[in-house]
Design an enzyme around this catalytic site. Sequence first.
Site, PDB file in Angstrom:
ATOM      1  NE  ARG A 215      -3.782  -3.715 -12.039  1.00 26.49           N
ATOM      2  CZ  ARG A 215      -4.539  -4.051 -13.078  1.00 26.49           C
ATOM      3  NH1 ARG A 215      -5.141  -3.114 -13.790  1.00 26.49           N
ATOM      4  NH2 ARG A 215      -4.703  -5.316 -13.404  1.00 26.49           N
TER       5      ARG A 215
ATOM      6  CB  SER B 144       6.948  -8.360  -1.045  1.00 31.50           C
ATOM      7  OG  SER B 144       6.518  -8.408  -2.389  1.00 31.50           O
TER       8      SER B 144
ATOM      9  N   PRO C 105       1.194  11.458 -19.812  1.00 35.24           N
ATOM     10  CG  PRO C 105       0.062   9.590 -20.597  1.00 35.24           C
ATOM     11  CD  PRO C 105       1.358  10.008 -19.988  1.00 35.24           C
ATOM     12  N   GLY C 106      -1.528  13.052 -18.086  1.00 38.43           N
ATOM     13  CA  GLY C 106      -2.164  13.254 -16.775  1.00 38.43           C
ATOM     14  C   GLY C 106      -3.256  12.212 -16.631  1.00 38.43           C
TER      15      GLY C 106
ATOM     16  CG  PHE D 209       0.199  -2.377  -6.956  1.00 40.13           C
ATOM     17  CD1 PHE D 209       0.887  -2.108  -5.793  1.00 40.13           C
ATOM     18  CD2 PHE D 209       0.656  -3.396  -7.781  1.00 40.13           C
ATOM     19  CE1 PHE D 209       2.026  -2.826  -5.457  1.00 40.13           C
ATOM     20  CE2 PHE D 209       1.804  -4.113  -7.456  1.00 40.13           C
ATOM     21  CZ  PHE D 209       2.488  -3.827  -6.289  1.00 40.13           C
TER      22      PHE D 209
ATOM     23  CG  LEU E  34      -4.603   5.510 -21.764  1.00 33.98           C
ATOM     24  CD1 LEU E  34      -3.541   6.367 -21.077  1.00 33.98           C
ATOM     25  CD2 LEU E  34      -5.795   6.372 -22.159  1.00 33.98           C
TER      26      LEU E  34
ATOM     27  NE  ARG F 223       0.385  -9.339 -18.015  1.00 32.46           N
ATOM     28  CZ  ARG F 223       0.029  -8.903 -16.815  1.00 32.46           C
ATOM     29  NH1 ARG F 223       0.639  -9.368 -15.740  1.00 32.46           N
ATOM     30  NH2 ARG F 223      -0.934  -8.023 -16.665  1.00 32.46           N
TER      31      ARG F 223
ATOM     32  CE1 TYR G 186       4.502   7.385 -11.504  1.00 29.53           C
ATOM     33  CE2 TYR G 186       2.334   8.244 -10.916  1.00 29.53           C
ATOM     34  CZ  TYR G 186       3.148   7.204 -11.342  1.00 29.53           C
ATOM     35  OH  TYR G 186       2.606   5.960 -11.574  1.00 29.53           O
TER      36      TYR G 186
ATOM     37  CE  LYS H  48       4.688   4.409 -16.625  1.00 28.21           C
ATOM     38  NZ  LYS H  48       4.245   4.008 -17.970  1.00 28.21           N
TER      39      LYS H  48
END
Length: 291
Positions: free
Chosen positions: A208, A113, A197-198, A105, A27, A47, A156, A171
Amino acid sequence: MTHKDKMLRDGSLAGKVIVVTGGGSGLGKAMTSYFLELGAKVAITSRKIEKLRATAEELNESTGGECFAVACDVRHYEQVEQMHQQISDHFGPIDVLLNNAAGNFISPTENLSSNAFDTIVDIVLKGTKNCTMVFGKHWIKTKQKKVNVLNIITTYAFTGSGYVVPSATAKAGVMAMTRSLAVEWSKFGMRFNAIAPGPFPTKGAWDRLLPGPLVKKFDPSKKVPLGRVGDHQELANLAAYMISDFGGYLNGEVIVLDGGEWLKGAGQFNMLDKIPKALWSILKKTMLKKK
Ligand code: HXC
Ligand code: NAP
């Protein structure tokens, strides 16, 4: 006209310098491409410098614009300071920061962890904080006005969600930062907004969040009342408007672009969609009998 068409008039972003984190793929790349078409100079950063350079080259070719690639891991404040300096040296004063970089993910939370949880929070929340602080402090120091920050969050962030808890946590923090600074830093001439966004298919997210057989099992378009996933241009249209001077009165806003997906999940009786038309008259009779 369709939802895939380009919305703003030519030159709508002319003269603007825009930085898109995570702009080398998905996006971020789609939004960068449209900003370039609208006349902005855009720096993309993440990165992987090879990926960024390839994207910049491709977009310069396809749009005739000026896209500049700079490596930066947003988790590290000193790298963000260097990225800001490099882009300012190259393009001059920056007008817009688009915090789009993210990590995510799916996992049962009890399997994570401590470092796995931190990794997502560090990219999403700390990365957004690092960029916002570096760019914001600079804008305050130089008294540059009519600047703005656009953050890409998720729906979410409002509801929370199992299996992506670090992302939901981070978020939600970004959403709080957006609304807080929209008020506190407006006195310096800054606007802060967000898009939630949906589902918009990208390789990064789909690999992921819907790995292997999950993409067939959980077709995301089925959860959307409008019956389809988002098109990248729809998001680019909204983002371009929000960061442009047309959006100059928009501040502290979180705009959901999801075809109604999150409200469908939230409304307690929305599952009644599954009831066939013919059954409604029988149900009505049953209800009236009880009266
Ligand atoms: C459990 C995992 C894991 C997984 C990594 N980890 N993947 N744990 N399940 N699937 C753990 C690792 O074991 C490690 O913990 C820690 O997380 C860090 O992993 P690294 O691979 O060392 O991290 P790094 O190289 O920094 O990579 C970050 C990453 C990677 C987030 C793990 O996926 C990435 O680079 N993502 C960037 C792009 C991305 O995620 N795009 C999707 C955005 S989609 P230990 O303890 O072993 O050291 C999105 C959409 C939202 O946000 C809404 C959709 C509707
Ligand atoms: P994507 O292509 O994987 O984008 C994520 C980007 O973030 C990548 O370009 C990645 O580049 C960069 N990134 C990751 N870690 C970074 C770090 N530490 N420092 C700097 N950059 C980093 O996925 P996408 O779907 O386009 O996601 C873009 C944004 O939309 C994200 O904020 C995501 O949460 C949001 N979103 C997406 C959807 C969807 O359906 N696709 C839905 C809701 C929200 P490098 O690997 O080169 O670092």
